[in-house]
Scaffold this motif. Structure first.
Motif, PDB file in Angstrom:
ATOM      1  N   UNK A   1       0.374   2.800   9.066  1.00  0.00           N
ATOM      2  CA  UNK A   1       0.142   4.198   8.181  1.00  0.00           C
ATOM      3  C   UNK A   1       0.473   3.838   6.742  1.00  0.00           C
ATOM      4  N   UNK A   2       1.249   2.577   6.594  1.00  0.00           N
ATOM      5  CA  UNK A   2       1.308   2.068   5.266  1.00  0.00           C
ATOM      6  C   UNK A   2       0.219   1.304   4.721  1.00  0.00           C
TER       7      UNK A   2
ATOM      8  N   UNK B   1       3.318  -8.560  12.811  1.00  0.00           N
ATOM      9  CA  UNK B   1       2.550  -8.832  11.379  1.00  0.00           C
ATOM     10  C   UNK B   1       2.513  -7.597  10.787  1.00  0.00           C
ATOM     11  N   UNK B   2       3.296  -6.966  10.374  1.00  0.00           N
ATOM     12  CA  UNK B   2       3.126  -5.507   9.653  1.00  0.00           C
ATOM     13  C   UNK B   2       4.235  -5.258   8.510  1.00  0.00           C
ATOM     14  N   UNK B   3       4.689  -6.410   8.033  1.00  0.00           N
ATOM     15  CA  UNK B   3       5.792  -6.237   7.041  1.00  0.00           C
ATOM     16  C   UNK B   3       5.431  -5.973   5.739  1.00  0.00           C
ATOM     17  N   UNK B   4       3.820  -6.361   5.239  1.00  0.00           N
ATOM     18  CA  UNK B   4       3.526  -6.469   4.117  1.00  0.00           C
ATOM     19  C   UNK B   4       3.748  -4.955   3.253  1.00  0.00           C
TER      20      UNK B   4
ATOM     21  N   UNK C   1       4.650   5.646   1.613  1.00  0.00           N
ATOM     22  CA  UNK C   1       5.036   4.492   0.811  1.00  0.00           C
ATOM     23  C   UNK C   1       6.472   4.075   1.198  1.00  0.00           C
ATOM     24  N   UNK C   2       6.704   2.868   0.685  1.00  0.00           N
ATOM     25  CA  UNK C   2       7.997   2.360   1.087  1.00  0.00           C
ATOM     26  C   UNK C   2       9.186   2.808   0.559  1.00  0.00           C
TER      27      UNK C   2
ATOM     28  N   UNK D   1      10.461  11.204   6.590  1.00  0.00           N
ATOM     29  CA  UNK D   1      10.476   9.681   6.766  1.00  0.00           C
ATOM     30  C   UNK D   1       9.372   9.189   7.925  1.00  0.00           C
ATOM     31  N   UNK D   2       8.898   7.981   7.398  1.00  0.00           N
ATOM     32  CA  UNK D   2       8.072   7.291   8.407  1.00  0.00           C
ATOM     33  C   UNK D   2       8.708   5.818   8.671  1.00  0.00           C
TER      34      UNK D   2
END
Length: 577
Positions: free
Chosen positions: A101-102, A144-147, A111-112, A75-76
């Protein structure tokens, strides 16, 4: 990959010829940095140093990522449970790295993944956990990294059961769904190392550090034993980085142990079960008395773990006991409609977390934060931390190296550099149907290759074009193509059959026979690349079979001592000389 058309950089290939060349250069040159240990932190340190313009050598006693870095929960994640410990800085740091990383560094490998967090109390628990998950999302949003990672949502029991029908209705009253990310940890390490090699790092596995070179108090390099040939080499360097995880104390002892960092090993085990044993479209996370238990989607399987117990036995081959396996099964069965049994378990793996020793004996309370020290001139130690924040650990370690070097060293730039296979990945993913039509492979195969190699898929497709038989799946492990076995040795640094079946692929935990049935075929494919004789092929297959046998035997023993004794029953990998 031969070289970047934009930068004109070197090759990312880590084959037998590249290993031999690296060892030759190590014997004849002085490097700015020698990194001891090629788990995720050592690999990250090598890449950080190489991209700052430093000359770098990396030595690893076994296979790349053969310790902790191939045996994690894969997991990340930001560390949701650390919010309960008010460790906001660690969570914020991890969430920042997750986003990088994503989106930028490894979109082909990370990946999510969704998780369902069941609640058992109607009001206070939902409010308590909901506030924690909301804070988790908010901290990520602020940066700002929720995409690519959806916002959490609260679910009624009815809606939760639509996502996870496997859950017992009476085991929970509602749920919260949130998102984190996952990757194949061993593949990730190899990709970081290949990226470091592209930027000029000289990399060798099966090259054991057996001592340090000294000039007075100063460390000036390392003594290395090539475990494949038996040859000893002195590798000179202006700075040495010890990034050996749970072996930190042992490497420290080689240099006299001054300014020691103490690392404790905590064992975590994971079970692998087929996808059809748990009917769910989402991962599940269960709160336990000491920690959490994850049910993690993994292709056609689930990974279930983990435990957290002190381990003072063999660090090379930590063993999962029957008690460990029973604990994981009993814990997950508390919420499942159809309980899992030992017969449902395809694979088992055990790993050790390197935890910084504190004042408590409970490993679950020891620090997951990292520390960097400069105990003697010329030597930097880095230990602790978690997989997700490897890049920060690596940066801090090379910052310490820079402090010890003369002259101005550039700042870290790894937050802006994609790993090999990552640049242009989205465009190639969008073209996957065209790639399938052109190659003659099913689009599902192309997607599998893209998610393992990214844009380096071209290397695999070229192999298959030259040898169409490599486009066929392995007999008995048809998730993988024969080309992937060859590529593991020719480009990814695999030296032995066990490296390929355990780390370059996950056949050892994804098949009922744990890879014994494909061992012969895989060894035959590896032989031409690695120059094996018929005798060496037979030795590799026999070792692998004995390793699986010892592992299975250890998992029938009640306690750690007995399991460790049985696991030690397998011989070590045989050298090729």
């Amino acid at each position: 990959m031969t070289g970047s058309p934009i930068t004109g950089l070197g090759s990312s290939r880590l084959g037998p010829a590249e290993r031999a060349q690296a060892l030759d250069r190590m014997a004849s040159e002085e490097f700015d940095v020698v990194v001891v240990g090629a788990g995720i932190v050592g690999a990250g340190a090598a890449l950080d140093a190489a991209t700052r313009g430093l000359t770098v050598a990396v030595v690893e006693a076994r296979d790349f990522a053969s310790g902790t870095s191939s045996r994690s929960s894969k997991l990340i994640h930001g560390g949701l449970r650390y919010l309960e410990q008010y460790n906001f800085d660690l969570v914020r740091e991890a969430l920042t790295e997750r986003g990088l990383l994503l989106q930028r560094i490894a979109p082909h490998l990370v990946r999510p993944v969704p998780f369902l967090l069941p609640t058992t109390r109607r009001v206070w628990e939902r409010a308590y956990l909901g506030a924690g998950v909301a804070l988790y999302d908010a901290m990520a949003f602020q940066m700002g990294i929720t995409r690519g990672v959806p916002h959490h949502r609260h679910l009624t029991r009815h809606k939760a059961l639509r996502l996870a029908p496997a859950l017992r209705k009476d085991a929970f009253v509602g749920a919260i769904q949130y998102w984190d990310a996952q990757m194949d940890d061993a593949r990730y390490v190899v990709t970081v190392l290949r990226t470091a090699a592209e930027y000029g790092a000289q990399v060798a596995s099966r090259a054991q550090c057996i001592g340090f070179l000294r000039e007075g108090e100063r460390v000036t390099g390392v003594r290395v034993l090539d475990l494949e040939s038996g040859h000893k080499t002195e590798v000179r360097a202006r700075q040495v980085v010890n990034a050996t995880g749970v072996w930190t104390d042992e490497i420290q002892d080689l240099v006299g142990g001054r300014g020691q960092i103490h690392v404790s090993a905590s064992k975590g085990i994971h079970l692998v079960v087929p996808k059809d044993r748990i009917h769910s479209s989402t991962g599940i996370i269960l709160r336990t008395e000491k920690s959490v238990l994850f049910v993690i989607p993994w292709g056609r399987h689930w990974i279930i773990g983990t435990t957290d117990t002190a381990w003072n036995l063999d660090k090379v081959h930590p063993a999962a006991s029957k008690s460990d396996i029973d604990y994981v099964l009993s814990t997950v069965n508390e919420v499942l409609n159809t309980p899992l049994t030992p017969d449902d378990v395809e694979g088992v793996y055990a790993g050790l977390r390197p935890l910084l020793s504190g004042e408590t004996d409970e490993t679950s309370k020891l620090s997951r934060e990292h520390v960097v020290a400069h105990p003697v001139p010329g030597l930097v130690m880095v230990a602790g931390g978690k997989y997700t924040t490897y890049r920060v650990m690596a940066k801090d370690a090379i910052d310490a190296v820079a402090h010890g070097l003369d002259g101005k060293i550039a700042e870290s730039c790894t937050d802006r550099i994609a790993l090999v296979g990552g640049e242009g990945f989205q465009a190639m993913w969008n073209a996957r149907h065209r790639l399938a039509a052109k190659s003659g492979l099913h689009v599902a195969r192309i997607e599998h290759l893209l998610q393992r190699y990214g844009t380096l898929i071209d290397d695999l497709l070229l192999l298959i074009a030259e040898r169409p038989d490599l486009g066929k799946p392995l007999t008995g492990a048809d998730d993988y193509l024969r080309a992937e076995i060859v590529y593991a040795a020719s480009h990814e640094g695999a030296r032995h059959l066990n490296d390929v079946l355990t780390r370059r692929t996950r056949i050892s935990i994804e098949t009922w026979d744990r890879g014994v049935g494909v061992a012969e075929e895989a060894a035959e494919l590896l032989a031409p690349v690695l120059g094996w004789s018929r005798q060496q092929i037979d030795r590799e297959v026999e070792y692998y079979r004995k390793r699986v046998e010892a592992e299975r035997d250890s998992q029938t023993q009640e306690g750690d001592q007995e399991a460790d004794a049985r696991r030690r029953g397998a011989p070590e990998i045989v050298p090729t000389y």
